[in-house]
Design an enzyme around this catalytic site. Structure first.
Site, PDB file in Angstrom:
ATOM      1  N   ASP A 177       0.867  -1.189   0.000  1.00 39.52           N
ATOM      2  CA  ASP A 177       0.000   0.000   0.000  1.00 39.52           C
ATOM      3  C   ASP A 177       0.900   1.234   0.000  1.00 39.52           C
ATOM      4  O   ASP A 177       1.799   1.362   0.836  1.00 39.52           O
ATOM      5  CB  ASP A 177      -0.896  -0.020   1.250  1.00 39.52           C
ATOM      6  CG  ASP A 177      -1.908   1.110   1.271  1.00 39.52           C
ATOM      7  OD1 ASP A 177      -3.120   0.830   1.243  1.00 39.52           O
ATOM      8  OD2 ASP A 177      -1.481   2.291   1.322  1.00 39.52           O
ATOM      9  N   ASN A 191      -1.843  12.883  -4.621  1.00 44.70           N
ATOM     10  CA  ASN A 191      -2.944  13.429  -5.425  1.00 44.70           C
ATOM     11  C   ASN A 191      -3.178  14.899  -5.104  1.00 44.70           C
ATOM     12  O   ASN A 191      -3.369  15.718  -6.000  1.00 44.70           O
ATOM     13  CB  ASN A 191      -4.239  12.650  -5.152  1.00 44.70           C
ATOM     14  CG  ASN A 191      -4.293  11.339  -5.929  1.00 44.70           C
ATOM     15  OD1 ASN A 191      -3.729  11.225  -7.004  1.00 44.70           O
ATOM     16  ND2 ASN A 191      -4.961  10.355  -5.361  1.00 44.70           N
ATOM     17  N   HIS A 247      -4.465  14.230  -9.688  1.00 46.52           N
ATOM     18  CA  HIS A 247      -4.884  12.849  -9.851  1.00 46.52           C
ATOM     19  C   HIS A 247      -4.146  12.164 -10.996  1.00 46.52           C
ATOM     20  O   HIS A 247      -3.783  10.986 -10.920  1.00 46.52           O
ATOM     21  CB  HIS A 247      -6.397  12.816 -10.109  1.00 46.52           C
ATOM     22  CG  HIS A 247      -7.048  11.564  -9.628  1.00 46.52           C
ATOM     23  ND1 HIS A 247      -7.312  10.503 -10.468  1.00 46.52           N
ATOM     24  CD2 HIS A 247      -7.485  11.193  -8.405  1.00 46.52           C
ATOM     25  CE1 HIS A 247      -7.884   9.539  -9.765  1.00 46.52           C
ATOM     26  NE2 HIS A 247      -8.003   9.928  -8.509  1.00 46.52           N
ATOM     27  N   ASP A 264      -2.032   8.837 -10.915  1.00 40.50           N
ATOM     28  CA  ASP A 264      -2.185   7.658 -11.790  1.00 40.50           C
ATOM     29  C   ASP A 264      -0.833   7.186 -12.313  1.00 40.50           C
ATOM     30  O   ASP A 264      -0.554   5.992 -12.370  1.00 40.50           O
ATOM     31  CB  ASP A 264      -3.084   7.988 -12.997  1.00 40.50           C
ATOM     32  CG  ASP A 264      -4.554   8.024 -12.621  1.00 40.50           C
ATOM     33  OD1 ASP A 264      -4.868   7.795 -11.430  1.00 40.50           O
ATOM     34  OD2 ASP A 264      -5.391   8.294 -13.503  1.00 40.50           O
ATOM     35  N   GLU A 280      -4.756   2.258  -4.140  1.00 41.33           N
ATOM     36  CA  GLU A 280      -3.290   2.202  -4.202  1.00 41.33           C
ATOM     37  C   GLU A 280      -2.792   0.983  -3.451  1.00 41.33           C
ATOM     38  O   GLU A 280      -1.774   1.030  -2.788  1.00 41.33           O
ATOM     39  CB  GLU A 280      -2.663   3.493  -3.655  1.00 41.33           C
ATOM     40  CG  GLU A 280      -3.532   4.298  -2.740  1.00 41.33           C
ATOM     41  CD  GLU A 280      -3.736   3.670  -1.364  1.00 41.33           C
ATOM     42  OE1 GLU A 280      -4.675   2.848  -1.246  1.00 41.33           O
ATOM     43  OE2 GLU A 280      -2.965   3.987  -0.435  1.00 41.33           O
TER      44      GLU A 280
HETATM   45  P1  GH3 Z   1      -1.720   5.526   4.086  1.00 40.37           P
HETATM   46  O1  GH3 Z   1      -0.255   5.791   4.167  1.00 40.37           O
HETATM   47  O2  GH3 Z   1      -2.337   5.362   5.419  1.00 40.37           O
HETATM   48  O3  GH3 Z   1      -2.030   4.393   3.179  1.00 40.37           O
HETATM   49  O4  GH3 Z   1      -2.375   6.861   3.473  1.00 40.37           O
HETATM   50  P2  GH3 Z   1      -3.034   7.037   2.055  1.00 40.37           P
HETATM   51  O5  GH3 Z   1      -3.230   8.479   1.814  1.00 40.37           O
HETATM   52  O6  GH3 Z   1      -2.212   6.328   1.033  1.00 40.37           O
HETATM   53  O7  GH3 Z   1      -4.371   6.228   2.202  1.00 40.37           O
HETATM   54  P3  GH3 Z   1      -5.862   6.632   1.986  1.00 40.37           P
HETATM   55  O8  GH3 Z   1      -6.599   5.326   1.973  1.00 40.37           O
HETATM   56  O9  GH3 Z   1      -6.296   7.659   2.956  1.00 40.37           O
HETATM   57  O10 GH3 Z   1      -5.934   7.284   0.555  1.00 40.37           O
HETATM   58  C1  GH3 Z   1      -5.789   6.553  -0.596  1.00 40.37           C
HETATM   59  C2  GH3 Z   1      -5.860   7.495  -1.734  1.00 40.37           C
HETATM   60  O11 GH3 Z   1      -5.637   6.844  -2.975  1.00 40.37           O
HETATM   61  C3  GH3 Z   1      -7.196   8.172  -1.830  1.00 40.37           C
HETATM   62  C4  GH3 Z   1      -7.581   8.044  -3.282  1.00 40.37           C
HETATM   63  O12 GH3 Z   1      -7.965   9.274  -3.825  1.00 40.37           O
HETATM   64  C5  GH3 Z   1      -6.325   7.574  -3.962  1.00 40.37           C
HETATM   65  N1  GH3 Z   1      -6.605   6.706  -5.107  1.00 40.37           N
HETATM   66  C6  GH3 Z   1      -7.283   5.546  -5.137  1.00 40.37           C
HETATM   67  N2  GH3 Z   1      -7.336   5.047  -6.381  1.00 40.37           N
HETATM   68  C7  GH3 Z   1      -6.691   5.936  -7.177  1.00 40.37           C
HETATM   69  C8  GH3 Z   1      -6.424   6.001  -8.576  1.00 40.37           C
HETATM   70  O13 GH3 Z   1      -6.785   5.101  -9.372  1.00 40.37           O
HETATM   71  N3  GH3 Z   1      -5.724   7.036  -9.050  1.00 40.37           N
HETATM   72  C9  GH3 Z   1      -5.295   8.037  -8.217  1.00 40.37           C
HETATM   73  N4  GH3 Z   1      -4.607   9.046  -8.725  1.00 40.37           N
HETATM   74  N5  GH3 Z   1      -5.540   8.009  -6.897  1.00 40.37           N
HETATM   75  C10 GH3 Z   1      -6.229   6.990  -6.382  1.00 40.37           C
HETATM   76 MG    MG Z   2      -2.068   4.201   1.184  1.00 38.54          MG
HETATM   77 MG    MG Z   3      -4.966   2.083   0.980  1.00 39.77          MG
END
Ligand code: GH3
Ligand code: MG
Ligand code: MG
Ligand code: MG
Length: 313
Positions: free
Chosen positions: A182, A190, A195, A199, A226
């Site tokens: 992760d 982001n 965004h 990606d 992610e």
């Molecule tokens: P942590 O270290 O605790 O994992 O913090 P984090 O910010 O990585 O975790 P959190 O679950 O709060 O946020 C995950 C983020 O990933 C939020 C979401 O907008 C982003 N995300 C999810 N899927 C995609 C994607 O396909 N593309 C992009 N650019 N961002 C994505």
């Molecule tokens: Mg994360």
């Molecule tokens: Mg996550």
């Protein structure tokens, strides 16, 4: 591309003159032609899977045309084989017998050149149609199991294939480990870079991980967002942790290069090895394995991120 590749035709015919005339006619018309003089040889050739069409005589030594058709239809071939049967037997009864044996079409002997070529063109349409159908099926199949953004497998594939891997590990008493990865504070990526850049970071990370796994056996699925699962057949927990550590280092030691910026990211990892447990169903073991890897990942996060943690046995 398909339409330009010449079709390969096997001509099964025992009369030398007919062989010569028909094969020359077909070659001039652009087919690649191979000739055999009896039914057994024809069957052997067809079994190699390298023909799209069979033009076969009815009366031949060893195996006659209808029997050849029946045997050929029992083979598992890589693509459809279109069969045209040449018959001197002019009755409706024999035509029906030829078609029922598996031929797609028939033509009376001696065949008229123009008619023979026209019948083969009709056959070619069937062959092309089957080819394009097979290709689009393969595309749809691939799309249904891959993640559109990253090109790695998706969750559906994970749910389908990980139980298979678990069963295989059981059967052969081999280790199997998974790693859940992760990205750390990915939300910030982001927020800071957009965004789109996010990606690209996901793509870079997936590639970086993919290139450090064993290409023949290991695979990656995107769990969502992610989060990724690496599946490492044959790896013990320690082995998988070493691989995860390599990926962690590669990720944290240099920024990932995107079109907008060079972005520093780290990732946290949780490793779990399958514990052989005959009592649980593969589905239950899958759930258990993922939960153990997930708690190990959770510990990596709690302990400060950018690290690899192995689940306790
Ligand atoms: P942590 O270290 O605790 O994992 O913090 P984090 O910010 O990585 O975790 P959190 O679950 O709060 O946020 C995950 C983020 O990933 C939020 C979401 O907008 C982003 N995300 C999810 N899927 C995609 C994607 O396909 N593309 C992009 N650019 N961002 C994505
Ligand atoms: Mg994360
Ligand atoms: Mg996550
Ligand atoms: Mg003959």
């Amino acid at each position: 591309l398909i339409d330009s590749t010449p079709l390969r035709v096997l001509l099964a015919e025992d009369e030398p003159t007919q062989c010569l005339l028909v094969s020359r006619l077909l070659r001039v018309a652009g087919y690649i032609v191979n000739v055999v003089n009896d039914g057994e040889k024809a069957l052997e050739e067809i079994a190699t899977g390298s023909y799209q069409m069979l033009v076969t005589d009815w009366d031949m030594p060893r195996l006659d045309g209808p029997e050849l058709c029946r045997r050929v239809r029992k083979l598992v071939l890589p693509s459809y084989l279109y069969i045209l049967i040449l018959t001197g037997h002019n009755t409706t009864q024999s035509v029906v017998a030829g078609l029922d044996a598996g031929a797609d079409d028939y033509i009376r002997k001696p065949p008229d050149d123009a008619e023979l070529l026209a019948r083969l063109r009709a056959g070619r349409r069937v062959v092309r149609l089957e080819q394009s159908l097979r290709e689009s099926n393969a595309r749809v199949q691939l799309l249904s199991i891959t993640d559109g953004l990253l090109g790695v497998f998706n969750r559906r594939y994970l749910n389908e294939k990980l139980p298979d891997e678990i069963q295989r590990a059981h059967r052969y008493r081999r280790p199997l480990s998974i790693v859940i990865a992760d990205l750390d504070h990915f939300k910030n990526v982001n927020d800071r870079f957009g965004h789109q850049a996010g990606d690209e970071v996901l793509k870079c990370f997936a590639q970086l991980a993919q290139s450090r796994l064993r290409q023949a056996s290991d695979w990656i699925a995107r769990l969502g967002g992610e989060e990724f699962v690496f599946v490492l057949p044959e790896a013990t927990s320690e082995g998988a942790a070493i691989t995860a550590e390599k990926i962690r280092q590669a990720c944290s030691s240099a920024p990932l290069v995107t079109t907008t910026a060079e972005i520093n990211v780290t990732a946290s990892f949780g490793v779990a090895e399958l514990q052989l447990d005959e009592e649980r169903s593969p589905a239950a073991q899958l759930g258990f394995l993922l939960r153990r890897a997930d708690s190990a990942l959770y510990r990596s996060k709690n302990d400060g991120r950018n690290r690899v943690t192995q689940a306790e046995p």
